[in-house]
Design a protein around this motif. Structure first.
Motif, PDB file in Angstrom:
ATOM      1  N   ARG A  21       0.830  -1.203   0.000  1.00 57.48           N
ATOM      2  CA  ARG A  21       0.000   0.000   0.000  1.00 57.48           C
ATOM      3  C   ARG A  21       0.866   1.254   0.000  1.00 57.48           C
ATOM      4  O   ARG A  21       0.651   2.176  -0.776  1.00 57.48           O
ATOM      5  CB  ARG A  21      -0.900  -0.012   1.244  1.00 57.48           C
ATOM      6  CG  ARG A  21      -2.116   0.861   1.112  1.00 57.48           C
ATOM      7  CD  ARG A  21      -2.821   0.952   2.441  1.00 57.48           C
ATOM      8  NE  ARG A  21      -3.098  -0.364   3.011  1.00 57.48           N
ATOM      9  CZ  ARG A  21      -4.231  -1.026   2.806  1.00 57.48           C
ATOM     10  NH1 ARG A  21      -5.165  -0.512   2.057  1.00 57.48           N
ATOM     11  NH2 ARG A  21      -4.419  -2.211   3.353  1.00 57.48           N
ATOM     12  N   ALA A  22       1.885   1.276   0.857  1.00 60.80           N
ATOM     13  CA  ALA A  22       2.764   2.444   0.955  1.00 60.80           C
ATOM     14  C   ALA A  22       3.502   2.689  -0.356  1.00 60.80           C
ATOM     15  O   ALA A  22       3.608   3.823  -0.817  1.00 60.80           O
ATOM     16  CB  ALA A  22       3.758   2.250   2.100  1.00 60.80           C
ATOM     17  N   LEU A  25       1.117   4.101  -3.005  1.00 52.95           N
ATOM     18  CA  LEU A  25       0.733   5.468  -2.640  1.00 52.95           C
ATOM     19  C   LEU A  25       1.868   6.446  -2.947  1.00 52.95           C
ATOM     20  O   LEU A  25       1.660   7.492  -3.565  1.00 52.95           O
ATOM     21  CB  LEU A  25       0.378   5.501  -1.144  1.00 52.95           C
ATOM     22  CG  LEU A  25      -0.401   6.726  -0.702  1.00 52.95           C
ATOM     23  CD1 LEU A  25      -1.815   6.655  -1.256  1.00 52.95           C
ATOM     24  CD2 LEU A  25      -0.431   6.819   0.821  1.00 52.95           C
ATOM     25  N   MET A  29       1.929   9.434  -5.765  1.00 56.33           N
ATOM     26  CA  MET A  29       2.139  10.848  -5.396  1.00 56.33           C
ATOM     27  C   MET A  29       3.260  11.468  -6.227  1.00 56.33           C
ATOM     28  O   MET A  29       3.133  12.590  -6.698  1.00 56.33           O
ATOM     29  CB  MET A  29       2.439  10.962  -3.904  1.00 56.33           C
ATOM     30  CG  MET A  29       1.186  10.759  -3.066  1.00 56.33           C
ATOM     31  SD  MET A  29       1.331  11.201  -1.327  1.00 56.33           S
ATOM     32  CE  MET A  29       2.842  10.494  -0.827  1.00 56.33           C
TER      33      MET A  29
ATOM     34  N   GLY B  61      -1.941  -2.651  -5.342  1.00 54.15           N
ATOM     35  CA  GLY B  61      -2.981  -1.986  -4.560  1.00 54.15           C
ATOM     36  C   GLY B  61      -4.013  -2.974  -4.037  1.00 54.15           C
ATOM     37  O   GLY B  61      -4.373  -2.961  -2.858  1.00 54.15           O
TER      38      GLY B  61
END
Lengths: 126, 278
Positions: A21-22, A25, A29, B61
């Motif tokens: 997830r990190a 993300l 970004m 994800g």
């Protein structure tokens, strides 16, 4: 040593989940930041992907991408995000080597190391 | 077309592809390349590079959420990733040698096959059989939570599954798709792994498989940041949205519609490849 002694598959799963997830993300970004710069600077230019030319060598390897990013090139920053995204599963596999080692599962340490070397070969080349 | 308009249109198209891909469980990658190549006239090599990036994003994800639910079999995933990453590496090297029209034809055939697979109803899960000695030695057998308690399962036919996975990896590296359909086929049909475990473990493996070929694509200059950016962000947003509404939606008829779309794109890709228009 008590944390290491009680290491379980469940703990591994939790850390892997957070790691993925990190990574996604962070990559999204960086790509978004590069996208804003890119569209502000080059939004008016014509877009043409009909003919394949291949990317300039600077956008093809880690060192070139980092250099482009430091110099504030929009396409370089987007490519850095792409690189972070490609690195996310690689980091996941590297963590698995560590997790299987904690579980003292020698067979799976070897399996995971094989996968890790294939990934490193692909990314860094021979 | 200006860069701004192109970026917004590609992002919108990728969003729809990611949304439908998540909703139907077929993945967005399989429609992305034909969308870019046919609608946006992008060279198929750039399209494959961008699609590969999007595949890593959506798979990682989604895997983040699934892994914590406890369905994913990490050992099965790690073991089979040896096959998929080696396959992906050979697929990526193959892609640099195959001319674009031939790539389009192979892609079209894979699209037709995916359409056929997704329109077909699945056979019932087989009854529990004896444990397989090889699978036991490799510690592949697992369990998953159900409302009625933990269910254990035995993995079977490991060599057949391993071979199919190498094929899935090659297709992924050659065409820039997740090839989740072939991965599920290998685990669910050949290795007799329960469907929910197969799909989540397949998804877990897709990111690593795609990363193995993405490195080669990056070094060969096939990944263009200007194209990868809207594709990656669009598909990621679309698939996040798709998984949100997945619980409520009736996916049976949607799957069928999506299968028809995939089949049409497949025919189109084969036609373009044969007539050399790609």
């Amino acid at each position: 040593m008590t944390i290491w002694a009680k290491w379980t598959d469940q703990k591994t799963e939790e850390i892997i989940g957070n790691l993925l997830r990190a990574g996604v993300l962070l990559a999204a970004m960086v790509v978004s930041a590069g996208a804003i710069l890119y569209l502000v600077r080059h939004g008016e230019a014509p877009a043409d992907y009909r003919i394949f030319r291949g990317e300039p060598t600077d956008l093809r390897h880690v060192r070139g991408i980092l250099k482009n990013t430091r110099e504030g090139h929009a396409r370089g920053i987007i490519q850095l995000g792409v690189l972070l995204l490609i690195a996310t599963p690689v980091v996941r596999v590297a963590f698995s080597v560590f997790a299987f080692a904690l579980e003292k599962d020698r067979m799976y340490v070897i399996f995971t190391l094989i996968v890790l070397s294939v990934l490193m070969y692909s990314l860094l080349g021979a | 077309m200006s860069v701004l308009v192109f970026t917004l249109l590609v992002a919108a198209g990728s969003l729809v592809a990611g949304f439908l891909g998540a909703l139907t469980g077929l993945g967005g990658g399989v429609v992305l390349v034909p969308l870019l190549a046919i609608l946006f006239k992008v060279d198929i090599r750039y399209a494959i590079g961008a699609s590969l990036v999007a595949v890593i994003a959506t798979s990682s994800g989604a895997a983040a959420a699934y892994v914590k639910e406890g369905f994913t079999n990490i050992r099965v995933g790690m073991f089979l990733e040896i096959a998929t990453t080696l396959g992906a590496l050979s697929g990526a090297f193959l892609a640099t040698r195959i001319p674009a029209p031939a790539l389009a034809i192979v892609f079209g055939l894979v699209l037709l096959y995916s359409a056929y697979l997704s329109s077909r109803t699945r056979p019932l899960p087989p009854a529990n059989e004896e444990p397989d000695p090889l699978a036991t030695r490799l510690k592949l057998n697992g369990s998953f939570p159900t409302p009625n308690g933990v269910r254990h399962y035995f993995v079977r036919r490991v060599p057949a599954g391993f071979g199919l996975m190498f094929g899935a990896g090659t297709l992924s590296g050659l065409l820039g798709i997740g090839s989740g359909a072939v991965k599920v086929l290998a685990m669910d049909q050949a290795m007799r792994i329960p469907f929910k475990v197969s799909t989540t473990t397949s998804n877990f493996m897709i990111g690593v498989t795609a990363a193995a070929s993405a490195g080669v694509y990056l070094r060969r200059g096939y990944i263009d940041p200007g194209l990868a950016m809207p594709v990656m962000l669009g598909v990621l947003a679309g698939s996040l949205l798709g998984t949100r509404v997945l619980v409520k939606a009736q996916t049976r008829s949607l799957r069928l519609v999506f299968a028809v779309v995939i089949a049409i794109l497949g025919v189109e890709m084969i036609y373009k490849g044969l007539s050399g228009k790609i």
